[in-house]
Each structure stands twice: as structure tokens, then as C-alpha cells.
Design a protein around this motif. Structure first.
Motif, PDB file in Angstrom:
ATOM      1  N   SER A 253       0.810  -1.218   0.000  1.00 40.91           N
ATOM      2  CA  SER A 253       0.000   0.000   0.000  1.00 40.91           C
ATOM      3  C   SER A 253       0.843   1.268   0.000  1.00 40.91           C
ATOM      4  O   SER A 253       0.394   2.312  -0.497  1.00 40.91           O
ATOM      5  N   GLN A 254       2.063   1.206   0.547  1.00 41.65           N
ATOM      6  CA  GLN A 254       2.897   2.401   0.600  1.00 41.65           C
ATOM      7  C   GLN A 254       3.257   2.895  -0.799  1.00 41.65           C
ATOM      8  O   GLN A 254       3.338   4.098  -1.036  1.00 41.65           O
ATOM      9  N   VAL A 255       3.467   1.967  -1.726  1.00 42.22           N
ATOM     10  CA  VAL A 255       3.783   2.343  -3.112  1.00 42.22           C
ATOM     11  C   VAL A 255       2.505   2.496  -3.924  1.00 42.22           C
ATOM     12  O   VAL A 255       2.366   3.432  -4.714  1.00 42.22           O
ATOM     13  N   ALA A 256       1.554   1.583  -3.716  1.00 43.03           N
ATOM     14  CA  ALA A 256       0.324   1.614  -4.518  1.00 43.03           C
ATOM     15  C   ALA A 256      -0.454   2.900  -4.321  1.00 43.03           C
ATOM     16  O   ALA A 256      -1.104   3.394  -5.256  1.00 43.03           O
ATOM     17  N   SER A 257      -0.395   3.473  -3.117  1.00 46.27           N
ATOM     18  CA  SER A 257      -1.133   4.712  -2.873  1.00 46.27           C
ATOM     19  C   SER A 257      -0.611   5.847  -3.746  1.00 46.27           C
ATOM     20  O   SER A 257      -1.383   6.713  -4.171  1.00 46.27           O
ATOM     21  N   LEU A 258       0.681   5.857  -4.031  1.00 45.24           N
ATOM     22  CA  LEU A 258       1.239   6.894  -4.898  1.00 45.24           C
ATOM     23  C   LEU A 258       0.661   6.776  -6.308  1.00 45.24           C
ATOM     24  O   LEU A 258       0.182   7.751  -6.888  1.00 45.24           O
ATOM     25  N   THR A 259       0.685   5.559  -6.850  1.00 46.06           N
ATOM     26  CA  THR A 259       0.171   5.327  -8.201  1.00 46.06           C
ATOM     27  C   THR A 259      -1.323   5.597  -8.284  1.00 46.06           C
ATOM     28  O   THR A 259      -1.810   6.235  -9.223  1.00 46.06           O
ATOM     29  N   ALA A 260      -2.073   5.107  -7.285  1.00 41.53           N
ATOM     30  CA  ALA A 260      -3.531   5.249  -7.307  1.00 41.53           C
ATOM     31  C   ALA A 260      -3.965   6.704  -7.234  1.00 41.53           C
ATOM     32  O   ALA A 260      -5.052   7.056  -7.704  1.00 41.53           O
ATOM     33  N   GLN A 261      -3.120   7.566  -6.655  1.00 39.20           N
ATOM     34  CA  GLN A 261      -3.450   8.983  -6.536  1.00 39.20           C
ATOM     35  C   GLN A 261      -2.758   9.837  -7.592  1.00 39.20           C
ATOM     36  O   GLN A 261      -2.753  11.061  -7.509  1.00 39.20           O
ATOM     37  N   GLY A 262      -2.172   9.167  -8.616  1.00 37.78           N
ATOM     38  CA  GLY A 262      -1.572   9.882  -9.733  1.00 37.78           C
ATOM     39  C   GLY A 262      -0.221  10.491  -9.449  1.00 37.78           C
ATOM     40  O   GLY A 262       0.253  11.335 -10.205  1.00 37.78           O
ATOM     41  N   GLN A 263       0.427  10.059  -8.357  1.00 37.34           N
ATOM     42  CA  GLN A 263       1.757  10.568  -8.043  1.00 37.34           C
ATOM     43  C   GLN A 263       2.813   9.648  -8.631  1.00 37.34           C
ATOM     44  O   GLN A 263       2.584   8.458  -8.867  1.00 37.34           O
ATOM     45  N   SER A 264       3.999  10.188  -8.850  1.00 34.39           N
ATOM     46  CA  SER A 264       5.084   9.398  -9.416  1.00 34.39           C
ATOM     47  C   SER A 264       5.791   8.596  -8.332  1.00 34.39           C
ATOM     48  O   SER A 264       6.092   9.117  -7.260  1.00 34.39           O
ATOM     49  N   ALA A 265       6.053   7.326  -8.644  1.00 34.49           N
ATOM     50  CA  ALA A 265       6.844   6.480  -7.750  1.00 34.49           C
ATOM     51  C   ALA A 265       8.274   6.371  -8.241  1.00 34.49           C
ATOM     52  O   ALA A 265       9.054   5.563  -7.726  1.00 34.49           O
ATOM     53  N   GLY A 266       8.628   7.195  -9.237  1.00 39.72           N
ATOM     54  CA  GLY A 266       9.988   7.175  -9.763  1.00 39.72           C
ATOM     55  C   GLY A 266      10.327   5.827 -10.372  1.00 39.72           C
ATOM     56  O   GLY A 266       9.520   5.237 -11.092  1.00 39.72           O
TER      57      GLY A 266
END
Length: 365
Positions: A253-266
Motif C-alpha cells: 500500500s505504501q507504493v500503490a497509494s502513490l500510483t492510485a493517486q496519480g503521483q510518481s513512484a519514480g
């Protein structure tokens, strides 16, 4: 899949961050009920979200919560008689809280998250070159090979021993995965449980002989980390900042939340251990107001959508997570964990897990 985990004894309570879940322009406070409780730190961003605050306020709830480590939550809950609920990251601390509160009801599990190994793309490629990781050509999903990793720990191999590691200045010293402290944090305790299972020939450790057989590698895997953090937030922030150890054990969830909210995970790569454990986020309601909150988190469709947006997998609507991460190739997420051939590891009993944690921390035999 049912997952269970015993509560690991903690030496000290973690400090909490208190916040109120109520929008600035919310409903008439005379019609709003205040609900007070404890949550695991991995859920802090979810509960601080303006959308979550607003949805709860629509249902007449103003929630005040302290953020603390899941494995210290039972002691804190026992000493605080004014709580309406507690919301740790797995089922067994929830059961311990139930015992302390004298409850018999089955607690609700609104959502869950698998534990994963996180790395930056160049590091993942080095692992792949050395058969410590693999990537599915069609889905792009990565897996982390636990048996090969155990062999690396047993042999005390170093990054410099690996093929294609040259030229990566940050890859030096012994190879290990960073975790949180298993005596205070759920993810750290789950790592000990997982590693002991693999060390025990993919069988749950059920006796002292199994504990003693796992002791050397468990202690090595813990001691080489040095000081461990008490919550999952800090190591993940270090990872995002490009500092610390190259491999991190944490929540999907720590990484998936970035993607799900349109943020870049680099260039973050999410690697699913081919044998892993799942974190059931379990809420224990002590009062009628607490039960109302628990029911909303499980049954309210708007809240289930928000749970997925923050990277969690809602139990009552499993497709919500897959819908949000569908099409993501960097990082790639396993929409169907069974299809990705990710196996679930059973977790030892409370007594044996306590012994395994003690062994990992260098405690007496």
C-alpha cells in the motif's frame, strides 16, 4: 485466505500523533459524534485525507486517533479506558486487545495489504541477473525469490559478489532486507514470521527445535541492520529519498497509494516475495460508536473506493484495488495475487513467534 499473527511483546509505547478527522466546513458539530481510538501508522495518510474526513463527517462521525505501532497498541489500549476502537495492522494484536477489553465478537477486517520487497529499478535488475528476482514478461510483475535470499543470508554474501553489481556505488557490503523493529512494528514481526517459515523448509515453526534451527539466520538478518525503526513510515521515506539500504520490506500500500493517486513512484520496483505474508488491518470496536466506524469502513462504498486509493485491498470489494492500478507498468502491481503465484505463509503461534522474535533480536535461548 485467512491470515493470523501473534502479538509480539514490546518494551515501550510509541509516541502518537493526534489529529481530528473532521472537515473545516463540515456538518453541524451538534449532530456529529466524536469517536476516539488508536491506529497503526501505515493508515495515518488514509485517515488524514480530506476525502475520508468528509465521508466520515457525512455519516456523523468526527474521529480522533493516535498513531502508534501495532505491536505496542495492546498495552496502550489496556491503559486507556476512553477508547472507542483500536485499528492495528494485523489480526493477532487485535485479538490481544479483545482479550484486554473482555470482548468475544469477531473483529472486522475492512482491508488488507501484502508485504513486499521494494527496490529501485537498477537494483532489481542486479537481483534478476543473479536469480534473486524475476519479472513476468506479460504483466511486468516482479517476484523476489525467498529461497535464494535465504541462501544469500546463510552464505553471508555481499553485493560485490553478484554479477553486474560493479558500477553501482551504492551496492556495497552484505546483502539484506531492511525491516522495522519486530518488537514494535507489524511489518518487522511479519518478516520474522516469513523468514522462519522459509528457513523451516516451508513449514510453520511449531516447536523449540524449529526456533533454534532458525535462530542463527534470524539474528544475522536482524543484527546486520543496526538500529531499526519502530514504524514503517520512516524507512519508506528514507527509501524515497534515495538513502539507506537498497532493499526494503514494507507494505504494498505504501507504493500503490502513490500510483492510485496519480503521483510518481519514480523508478520504484515492487517485488512480491514468492512466499509472503499478508497484513490484515483489523478494527476492534469497544463501543457502539466504534462499531459504527468499523461497519462504515467495511460497508460504505465511498470509503472502500478511498481505501483502494490509499493502496489497500478492500475485503468486500477486491476489484477496487485492481481497477486503480490496472495498466501500471512502473511499478507493476499484482492485480490477482493467486495468478501471480504468490504463496501465503502461515504464521507461528503467539508463543513461538515470541521466541522467534527474541532469537532475531539476540535474546536468550
Amino acid at each position: 485466505m485467512r491470515r493470523a499473527l501473534g502479538v509480539v511483546a514490546a518494551l515501550a509505547l510509541l509516541g502518537g500523533v493526534t489529529y481530528a478527522l473532521v472537515p473545516d466546513d463540515g456538518p453541524d458539530p451538534r449532530k456529529t459524534v466524536t469517536v476516539t481510538g488508536l491506529i497503526g501508522s501505515e493508515k495515518r495518510a488514509f485517515f488524514e485525507s480530506p476525502e475520508v474526513k468528509a465521508e466520515l463527517a457525512k455519516q456523523g462521525l468526527e474521529v480522533h486517533a493516535d498513531s502508534t505501532g501495532s505491536w505496542t497498541m495492546s498495552e496502550q489500549a489496556k491503559s486507556n479506558s476512553g477508547l472507542d476502537f483500536a485499528f492495528p495492522a494485523s489480526t493477532a494484536p487485535a485479538r490481544e486487545i479483545q482479550r484486554n477489553w473482555g470482548q468475544q465478537d469477531s473483529p472486522l477486517v475492512p482491508f488488507y495489504s501484502p508485504l513486499v520487497v521494494v527496490a529501485h529499478a537498477p537494483v532489481a535488475q542486479v537481483l534478476k541477473d543473479n536469480k534473486l528476482a524475476a519479472q513476468d514478461a506479460d504483466s511486468g510483475v516482479w517476484t523476489f525469490r525467498m529461497d535464494e535470499y535465504v541462501n544469500v543470508l546463510r552464505a553471508n554474501r555481499r553485493w560485490q559478489d553478484l554479477t553486474s553489481a560493479e558500477g553501482h556505488g551504492d551496492l556495497a557490503g552484505p546483502i539484506y532486507v531492511t525491516t522495522t523493529d519486530p518488537e514494535s512494528s507489524s511489518s518487522g514481526a511479519l518478516y520474522v514470521a516469513l523468514l522462519s517459515y522459509v528457513l523451516n523448509n516451508h513449514q510453520v515453526v511449531s516447536d523449540d527445535a524449529g526456533v533454534e534451527a532458525a535462530r542463527p539466520v534470524l539474528h544475522q538478518a536482524t543484527a546486520m541492520q543496526g538500529g531499526q525503526k519502530s514504524s514503517s513510515d520512516e524507512p519508506f521515506r528514507d527509501f524515497q529519498a534515495g538513502v539507506g539500504n537498497p532493499l526494503l520490506f514494507g507494505y504494498e500500500s505504501q507504493v500503490a497509494s502513490l500510483t492510485a493517486q496519480g503521483q510518481s513512484a519514480g523508478d520504484t520496483v515492487v517485488m512480491y516475495p514468492d512466499t509472503t505474508v499478508y497484513s490484515d488491518h483489523t478494527i476492534i470496536a469497544r463501543t457502539e460508536n466504534g462499531r459504527k466506524l468499523a461497519a462504515l469502513l467495511q460497508d460504505d462504498d465511498a470509503l472502500r473506493t478511498l481505501e483502494a486509493r490509499f493502496g489497500f485491498r478492500p475485503q468486500a470489494r477486491p476489484g477496487a484495488f485492481a481497477e486503480l492500478v490496472k495498466g501500471s507498468r512502473q511499478p507493476a502491481f499484482a492485480q490477482d495475487l493467486n495468478a501471480a503465484r504468490v504463496k501465503q505463509s502461515p504464521v507461528p503461534s503467539l508463543d513461538n513467534l515470541l521466541k522467534l522474535t527474541a532469537a532475531a533480536k539476540g535474546g536468550p535461548k
